[in-house]
Scaffold this active site. Structure first.
Site, PDB file in Angstrom:
ATOM      1  N   ASP A  29      13.645  -3.539  -4.381  1.00  0.00           N
ATOM      2  CA  ASP A  29      13.880  -3.278  -2.959  1.00  0.00           C
ATOM      3  C   ASP A  29      14.550  -4.436  -2.240  1.00  0.00           C
ATOM      4  OD1 ASP A  29      11.738  -5.077  -2.823  1.00  0.00           O
ATOM      5  OD2 ASP A  29      10.945  -4.135  -1.028  1.00  0.00           O
ATOM      6  N   GLU A  30      15.234  -5.285  -2.990  1.00  0.00           N
ATOM      7  CA  GLU A  30      15.889  -6.433  -2.364  1.00  0.00           C
ATOM      8  C   GLU A  30      17.312  -6.577  -2.899  1.00  0.00           C
ATOM      9  OE1 GLU A  30      13.606 -10.133  -2.581  1.00  0.00           O
ATOM     10  OE2 GLU A  30      11.823  -8.931  -2.931  1.00  0.00           O
ATOM     11  N   ASP A  50      15.528  -7.167   2.372  1.00  0.00           N
ATOM     12  CA  ASP A  50      14.278  -6.839   1.660  1.00  0.00           C
ATOM     13  C   ASP A  50      13.596  -5.700   2.418  1.00  0.00           C
ATOM     14  OD1 ASP A  50      11.831  -6.681   0.408  1.00  0.00           O
ATOM     15  OD2 ASP A  50      11.250  -8.762   0.807  1.00  0.00           O
TER      16      ASP A  50
HETATM   17  P1  TTP Z   1       7.894  -6.682  -2.272  1.00  0.00           P
HETATM   18  O1  TTP Z   1       9.236  -6.639  -1.598  1.00  0.00           O
HETATM   19  O2  TTP Z   1       7.399  -7.998  -2.787  1.00  0.00           O
HETATM   20  O3  TTP Z   1       6.774  -6.166  -1.253  1.00  0.00           O
HETATM   21  P2  TTP Z   1       6.842  -5.008  -0.203  1.00  0.00           P
HETATM   22  O4  TTP Z   1       8.213  -4.432  -0.049  1.00  0.00           O
HETATM   23  O5  TTP Z   1       5.768  -4.008  -0.511  1.00  0.00           O
HETATM   24  O6  TTP Z   1       6.400  -5.741   1.128  1.00  0.00           O
HETATM   25  P3  TTP Z   1       7.255  -6.752   2.003  1.00  0.00           P
HETATM   26  O7  TTP Z   1       7.367  -6.079   3.361  1.00  0.00           O
HETATM   27  O8  TTP Z   1       6.432  -7.997   2.069  1.00  0.00           O
HETATM   28  O9  TTP Z   1       8.594  -6.944   1.352  1.00  0.00           O
HETATM   29  O10 TTP Z   1       7.845  -5.654  -3.461  1.00  0.00           O
HETATM   30  C1  TTP Z   1       8.543  -4.409  -3.431  1.00  0.00           C
HETATM   31  C2  TTP Z   1       7.713  -3.326  -4.109  1.00  0.00           C
HETATM   32  O11 TTP Z   1       7.400  -3.720  -5.445  1.00  0.00           O
HETATM   33  C3  TTP Z   1       6.394  -3.077  -3.443  1.00  0.00           C
HETATM   34  O12 TTP Z   1       6.474  -2.107  -2.386  1.00  0.00           O
HETATM   35  C4  TTP Z   1       5.511  -2.631  -4.553  1.00  0.00           C
HETATM   36  C5  TTP Z   1       6.085  -3.279  -5.792  1.00  0.00           C
HETATM   37  N1  TTP Z   1       5.197  -4.396  -6.201  1.00  0.00           N
HETATM   38  C6  TTP Z   1       4.276  -4.183  -7.224  1.00  0.00           C
HETATM   39  O13 TTP Z   1       4.224  -3.085  -7.797  1.00  0.00           O
HETATM   40  N2  TTP Z   1       3.424  -5.203  -7.567  1.00  0.00           N
HETATM   41  C7  TTP Z   1       3.473  -6.426  -6.949  1.00  0.00           C
HETATM   42  O14 TTP Z   1       2.680  -7.340  -7.284  1.00  0.00           O
HETATM   43  C8  TTP Z   1       4.423  -6.636  -5.889  1.00  0.00           C
HETATM   44  C9  TTP Z   1       4.503  -7.962  -5.163  1.00  0.00           C
HETATM   45  C10 TTP Z   1       5.266  -5.598  -5.554  1.00  0.00           C
HETATM   46 MG    MG Z   2       9.951  -5.622   0.178  1.00  0.00          MG
END
Ligand code: TTP
Ligand code: MG
Length: 362
Positions: A114-115, A16
Site C-alpha cells: 500500500d505504499e 502510504d
Molecule cells: P502499513 O502501511 O504498515 O499499515 P496500515 O496501512 O494498516 O496503517 P498506516 O495508516 O499506519 O499506514 O501496512 C499496510 C497493510 O499491510 C496493513 O493494512 C496490513 C498489512 N500488515 C500486516 O499484515 N502485518 C503487519 O505487521 C503490518 C505492519 C501490516
Molecule cells: Mg499504510
C-alpha cells in the site's frame, strides 16, 4: 526553485494508504464507520490465537497495533469489530491504486502492498506545484477508491517516507531541501528506515535517542559499532539519501512464514510436521522469486509467550528444500528437547541473493 534544468533538485513523493486493510473493510461495510475495526485472527472471545494485521485509527486509540496478539487486542477493546483478512480483495484494491499512481510519473516504485515512491522532478517546477500534484493524487484515490492516503514530499526517498509517516491519516507533509535536518533532528531514531528495535536499543545504549543525536555523533564510533551501516546511519541522519526511485530493485532481506498452533503442543510429530509445511511454503516463495538463501532461522514461541530465535548460516548459498528442512529441523531440536509446550513456530531465510542463471534443485 530557481536554476537551470541540470541544477534542478529532486522532488520525491511517498504515498502510504491509511490503515489499508481496515479502511477497505470500512468502505465495504458502511456500518463500521467511526467504530474500532480490527483485521486479523479470530479473537474467539479473547481466547483467539494469531495476531492483529492492522486496525483503524479508532482502534489505535485503545493502543492496539499491527502484530499485537489478538487476545491482547480483545482485552483492550472487546467491543471492536473483528474481521478476518480478505487478501483477494486487498490485492485487487492495491493494484487499482498502483495503476492510479503509476500515471503520475514513470519514475514509480511500489513499496509493499500500500505504499509507493514517485519521482516527480520532471512533472513539477517546485514544491508548491508538488503539493498541487499530491492533492490531485489524494483526490483521485478518494474519488475512485473511496480511501484516504497520506503523502510525504521531500528531496529524497528516505525523508519523503519519514514525512509521510509524520502526519497520518489523510496527511500531507512537505520538507523542503534546507529544512531536512531541522525536520529530522527531534524524531526518534526508530523513525529512520531500516532501524529496528535491536539497533534502536544499541543506539540508546550509547545515548543516541533522536535522529539529531545520531547526526551529531562521532561517525568513527558508529562505524566501530555498526560497521558500514554506522556510516550510512550517520549520512541518513543528515538527510542524505541518494537512492533513485525504482533505480535499484529492492532485494528482499528475508522471507519467512510462521504459524500458531490451534492449541499449545509438545507432540514432536505434530511440531515437525508443521515445520515441514512451513519450510515448504518458504521454499515455494524462494523459488518463485528466484532467490538463493544462506541463513536459516527458526522461531519458537512457548506457551508462556516467551519467544526465541535461533539461526544458522550455511557455508554456501542454496535454493534446495532439503537444505532448508534439515537446517530448520536441527535448529528446532535445540528448542524442543525440554518437552515444553509451544504456541508458535516459524522459519525465516535471510542472506539472500538472486539465483538467476542457476538451476533450482529440490
Ligand atoms: P502499513 O502501511 O504498515 O499499515 P496500515 O496501512 O494498516 O496503517 P498506516 O495508516 O499506519 O499506514 O501496512 C499496510 C497493510 O499491510 C496493513 O493494512 C496490513 C498489512 N500488515 C500486516 O499484515 N502485518 C503487519 O505487521 C503490518 C505492519 C501490516
Ligand atoms: Mg499504510
Amino acid at each position: 526553485m530557481k536554476g537551470s534544468f541540470s541544477e534542478k533538485k529532486r522532488i520525491i513523493l511517498h504515498v502510504d494508504m491509511d490503515h489499508f486493510f481496515s479502511a477497505i473493510e470500512e468502505r465495504e461495510n458502511p456500518n463500521y464507520k467511526r467504530k474500532p475495526v480490527i483485521v486479523g485472527a479470530d479473537p474467539r472471545e479473547g481466547k483467539g490465537r494469531g495476531v492483529v494485521k492492522t486496525c483503524n485509527y479508532e482502534a489505535r486509540e485503545f493502543d492496539i497495533h499491527s502484530g499485537m496478539p489478538i487476545s491482547k487486542a480483545w482485552r483492550l477493546c472487546p467491543n471492536a469489530i473483528y474481521v478476518r483478512a480478505n487478501y483477494r480483495l486487498y490485492k485487487k484494491v492495491s493494484a487499482e491504486i498502483m495503476k492510479i499512481l503509476r500515471n503520475y510519473s514513470e519514475k514509480f516504485q511500489p513499496w509493499g502492498f500500500d505504499e509507493a515512491f514517485l519521482n516527480i522532478s520532471s512533472q513539477v517546477q517546485d514544491f508548491d506545484e508538488a503539493i498541487e500534484l499530491a492533492v490531485n493524487i489524494k483526490h483521485e484515490i478518494l474519488w475512485n477508491e473511496r480511501l484516504t492516503c497520506s503523502v510525504g514530499i521531500a528531496p529524497n526517498k528516505l525523508v519523503a517516507k519519514i514525512a509521510c509517516d509524520f502526519n497520518k491519516p489523510d496527511g500531507l507533509t512537505v520538507v523542503i531541501d534546507n529544512e531536512v535536518e531541522k525536520f529530522l533532528a527531534p524524531l526518534s531514531v526508530r523513525k529512520m528506515l531500516w532501524i529496528g528495535e535491536k539497533t534502536e536499543n544499541k543506539l540508546n545504549e550509547i545515548g543516541i535517542k533522536t535522529i539529531g543525536d545520531l547526526a551529531g555523533y562521532d561517525v568513527s564510533v558508529l562505524i566501530e559499532k555498526f560497521g558500514v551501516m554506522g556510516a550510512r546511519y550517520h549520512q541518513w541522519a543528515h538527510g542524505i539519501y541518494k537512492s533513485e526511485v525504482g533505480g535499484r530493485r529492492r532485494i528482499r532481506k528475508s522471507i519467512g512464514h510462521e504459524s500458531t498452533f490451534m492449541a499449545n503442543v509438545n507432540d514432536q510429530d505434530l511440531i515437525y510436521k508443521k515445520l515441514e509445511n512451513i519450510c515448504q511454503k518458504v521454499y515455494e516463495r524462494i523459488i518463485r522469486r528466484k532467490l538463493l538463501f544462506k541463513t536459516v532461522t527458526v522461531k519458537i514461541r512457548y506457551g508462556n509467550f516467551q519467544t526465541y530465535t535461533h539461526g544458522k548460516t550455511l557455508l554456501f548459498f542454496s535454493n534446495r528444500l532439503q537444505d532448508l528442512q534439515k537446517t530448520a529441523q536441527k535448529l528446532a531440536q535445540g528448542f524442543l528437547c525440554n518437552n515444553e509446550k509451544i504456541r508458535l513456530i516459524g522459519v525465516r531465510v535471510s542472506t539472500l541473493k538472486s539465483s538467476k542463471g542457476q538451476r533450482s534443485l529440490v
